[in-house]
Write a protein that holds these residues in place. Sequence first.
Motif, PDB file in Angstrom:
ATOM      1  N   ASP A 133       0.841  -1.200   0.000  1.00 34.07           N
ATOM      2  CA  ASP A 133       0.000   0.000   0.000  1.00 34.07           C
ATOM      3  C   ASP A 133       0.875   1.249   0.000  1.00 34.07           C
ATOM      4  O   ASP A 133       1.470   1.596   1.014  1.00 34.07           O
ATOM      5  CB  ASP A 133      -0.910  -0.014   1.230  1.00 34.07           C
ATOM      6  N   GLY A 134       0.966   1.928  -1.167  1.00 35.56           N
ATOM      7  CA  GLY A 134       1.719   3.190  -1.239  1.00 35.56           C
ATOM      8  C   GLY A 134       3.164   3.022  -0.851  1.00 35.56           C
ATOM      9  O   GLY A 134       3.892   2.197  -1.419  1.00 35.56           O
ATOM     10  N   GLU A 135       3.588   3.794   0.168  1.00 36.36           N
ATOM     11  CA  GLU A 135       4.990   3.743   0.597  1.00 36.36           C
ATOM     12  C   GLU A 135       5.258   2.619   1.587  1.00 36.36           C
ATOM     13  O   GLU A 135       6.376   2.486   2.093  1.00 36.36           O
ATOM     14  CB  GLU A 135       5.387   5.085   1.239  1.00 36.36           C
ATOM     15  N   GLY A 136       4.228   1.808   1.863  1.00 37.98           N
ATOM     16  CA  GLY A 136       4.407   0.788   2.879  1.00 37.98           C
ATOM     17  C   GLY A 136       3.807  -0.557   2.516  1.00 37.98           C
ATOM     18  O   GLY A 136       3.275  -0.772   1.422  1.00 37.98           O
ATOM     19  N   ARG A 169      -8.492 -11.839  15.367  1.00 34.67           N
ATOM     20  CA  ARG A 169      -7.049 -12.045  15.206  1.00 34.67           C
ATOM     21  C   ARG A 169      -6.785 -12.096  13.695  1.00 34.67           C
ATOM     22  O   ARG A 169      -6.948 -13.143  13.073  1.00 34.67           O
ATOM     23  CB  ARG A 169      -6.595 -13.340  15.878  1.00 34.67           C
ATOM     24  N   PRO A 170      -6.395 -10.967  13.091  1.00 34.20           N
ATOM     25  CA  PRO A 170      -6.235 -10.927  11.631  1.00 34.20           C
ATOM     26  C   PRO A 170      -5.168 -11.904  11.161  1.00 34.20           C
ATOM     27  O   PRO A 170      -4.104 -12.012  11.752  1.00 34.20           O
ATOM     28  CB  PRO A 170      -5.848  -9.476  11.348  1.00 34.20           C
ATOM     29  N   HIS A 171      -5.462 -12.609  10.095  1.00 30.97           N
ATOM     30  CA  HIS A 171      -4.565 -13.647   9.562  1.00 30.97           C
ATOM     31  C   HIS A 171      -4.203 -13.284   8.122  1.00 30.97           C
ATOM     32  O   HIS A 171      -3.233 -12.568   7.894  1.00 30.97           O
ATOM     33  CB  HIS A 171      -5.261 -15.007   9.661  1.00 30.97           C
ATOM     34  N   GLY A 172      -4.981 -13.715   7.146  1.00 30.56           N
ATOM     35  CA  GLY A 172      -4.734 -13.282   5.773  1.00 30.56           C
ATOM     36  C   GLY A 172      -5.155 -11.828   5.587  1.00 30.56           C
ATOM     37  O   GLY A 172      -6.121 -11.375   6.193  1.00 30.56           O
ATOM     38  N   VAL A 173      -4.423 -11.099   4.740  1.00 34.55           N
ATOM     39  CA  VAL A 173      -4.716  -9.679   4.494  1.00 34.55           C
ATOM     40  C   VAL A 173      -4.597  -9.386   3.004  1.00 34.55           C
ATOM     41  O   VAL A 173      -3.726  -9.932   2.316  1.00 34.55           O
ATOM     42  CB  VAL A 173      -3.741  -8.759   5.268  1.00 34.55           C
ATOM     43  N   SER A 174      -5.495  -8.536   2.514  1.00 36.48           N
ATOM     44  CA  SER A 174      -5.411  -8.046   1.143  1.00 36.48           C
ATOM     45  C   SER A 174      -5.901  -6.608   1.129  1.00 36.48           C
ATOM     46  O   SER A 174      -6.448  -6.119   2.122  1.00 36.48           O
ATOM     47  CB  SER A 174      -6.261  -8.914   0.210  1.00 36.48           C
ATOM     48  N   ILE A 175      -5.696  -5.915   0.011  1.00 35.90           N
ATOM     49  CA  ILE A 175      -6.142  -4.531  -0.092  1.00 35.90           C
ATOM     50  C   ILE A 175      -6.632  -4.279  -1.514  1.00 35.90           C
ATOM     51  O   ILE A 175      -6.067  -4.786  -2.483  1.00 35.90           O
ATOM     52  CB  ILE A 175      -5.007  -3.546   0.291  1.00 35.90           C
ATOM     53  N   LYS A 176      -7.727  -3.522  -1.614  1.00 35.44           N
ATOM     54  CA  LYS A 176      -8.276  -3.142  -2.913  1.00 35.44           C
ATOM     55  C   LYS A 176      -9.020  -1.826  -2.763  1.00 35.44           C
ATOM     56  O   LYS A 176      -9.834  -1.674  -1.844  1.00 35.44           O
ATOM     57  CB  LYS A 176      -9.209  -4.227  -3.455  1.00 35.44           C
ATOM     58  N   TRP A 181      -8.917  -5.938   3.511  1.00 32.04           N
ATOM     59  CA  TRP A 181      -9.701  -7.142   3.751  1.00 32.04           C
ATOM     60  C   TRP A 181      -8.844  -8.081   4.600  1.00 32.04           C
ATOM     61  O   TRP A 181      -7.640  -8.204   4.377  1.00 32.04           O
ATOM     62  CB  TRP A 181     -10.039  -7.838   2.439  1.00 32.04           C
ATOM     63  N   TYR A 182      -9.457  -8.731   5.578  1.00 33.29           N
ATOM     64  CA  TYR A 182      -8.697  -9.696   6.369  1.00 33.29           C
ATOM     65  C   TYR A 182      -9.604 -10.853   6.769  1.00 33.29           C
ATOM     66  O   TYR A 182     -10.831 -10.739   6.777  1.00 33.29           O
ATOM     67  CB  TYR A 182      -8.097  -9.038   7.620  1.00 33.29           C
ATOM     68  N   CYS A 183      -8.983 -11.979   7.077  1.00 34.69           N
ATOM     69  CA  CYS A 183      -9.742 -13.093   7.645  1.00 34.69           C
ATOM     70  C   CYS A 183      -9.357 -13.234   9.108  1.00 34.69           C
ATOM     71  O   CYS A 183      -8.253 -12.867   9.521  1.00 34.69           O
ATOM     72  CB  CYS A 183      -9.512 -14.385   6.874  1.00 34.69           C
ATOM     73  N   LYS A 200     -16.029 -15.884   8.175  1.00 34.37           N
ATOM     74  CA  LYS A 200     -16.254 -14.645   7.438  1.00 34.37           C
ATOM     75  C   LYS A 200     -14.932 -14.031   6.999  1.00 34.37           C
ATOM     76  O   LYS A 200     -13.891 -14.213   7.617  1.00 34.37           O
ATOM     77  CB  LYS A 200     -17.000 -13.612   8.290  1.00 34.37           C
ATOM     78  N   ILE A 201     -15.005 -13.304   5.898  1.00 32.28           N
ATOM     79  CA  ILE A 201     -13.913 -12.436   5.473  1.00 32.28           C
ATOM     80  C   ILE A 201     -14.417 -11.014   5.651  1.00 32.28           C
ATOM     81  O   ILE A 201     -15.515 -10.683   5.212  1.00 32.28           O
ATOM     82  CB  ILE A 201     -13.515 -12.700   4.020  1.00 32.28           C
ATOM     83  N   ILE A 202     -13.648 -10.177   6.343  1.00 33.51           N
ATOM     84  CA  ILE A 202     -14.128  -8.865   6.765  1.00 33.51           C
ATOM     85  C   ILE A 202     -13.452  -7.754   5.980  1.00 33.51           C
ATOM     86  O   ILE A 202     -12.241  -7.823   5.723  1.00 33.51           O
ATOM     87  CB  ILE A 202     -13.884  -8.664   8.270  1.00 33.51           C
ATOM     88  N   ARG A 203     -14.208  -6.739   5.584  1.00 36.75           N
ATOM     89  CA  ARG A 203     -13.641  -5.586   4.906  1.00 36.75           C
ATOM     90  C   ARG A 203     -13.677  -4.417   5.873  1.00 36.75           C
ATOM     91  O   ARG A 203     -14.723  -4.121   6.450  1.00 36.75           O
ATOM     92  CB  ARG A 203     -14.476  -5.256   3.658  1.00 36.75           C
TER      93      ARG A 203
END
Length: 203
Positions: A133-136, A169-176, A181-183, A200-203
Amino acid sequence: LFVMDQHTDNIYLLDQDGEVIRTISTRNENASGITIGDGYLWTASNGRTKSRPYRSWDTHLGYVYKLDFDTGCVVERFRTPDGDGIHGLEWDDGLLWITAFSPKALILVDPKDFRVIKHFPVELERLHGLARDGEGIWCAHTGDRLIVKYSVETGEEIDRIAMPSDGPRPHGVSIKDGEIWYCDANFPDLDKQPAPEIGKIIR
């Protein structure tokens, strides 16, 4: 959304309503991490499985698998740089970020030969999902209930999202489109408390 399932070691492609529209069998073991890059699926095989019977090809070792996008067949595989397990992968303009445990670090590698480009030590425990995400780059720290954004240039922390002490307890992470988004890897005692977020997958 591509989801790497740790129970079956399958990849599931979900549509915008969360319905499974494609299932891909893999040779992963204790799979934990997925990304897309250069026309391939890249998956993290985290070592000895505890959730299914052993298969003849299981290695009980940490590997990154490069998979054919259409068939899921193994094109190539690489041992993790530290020789240990792995939970997070993220494609970054021709390079690949991975999580490491021995010692704890974020590592940027060249996916052609797994030559290490950058290596940032990390103090927090249980590095899991990654999202550029951007600079990070965001990294889920499952045990600490944190998603932390690290600078891709220095490795310094530049932001964090903290969950409540009794929260996910966030495990997998994605961004759009600027949304993370995390599971949730929290497994409460269902006899003692309701848990509508499970599965559930949470946004």
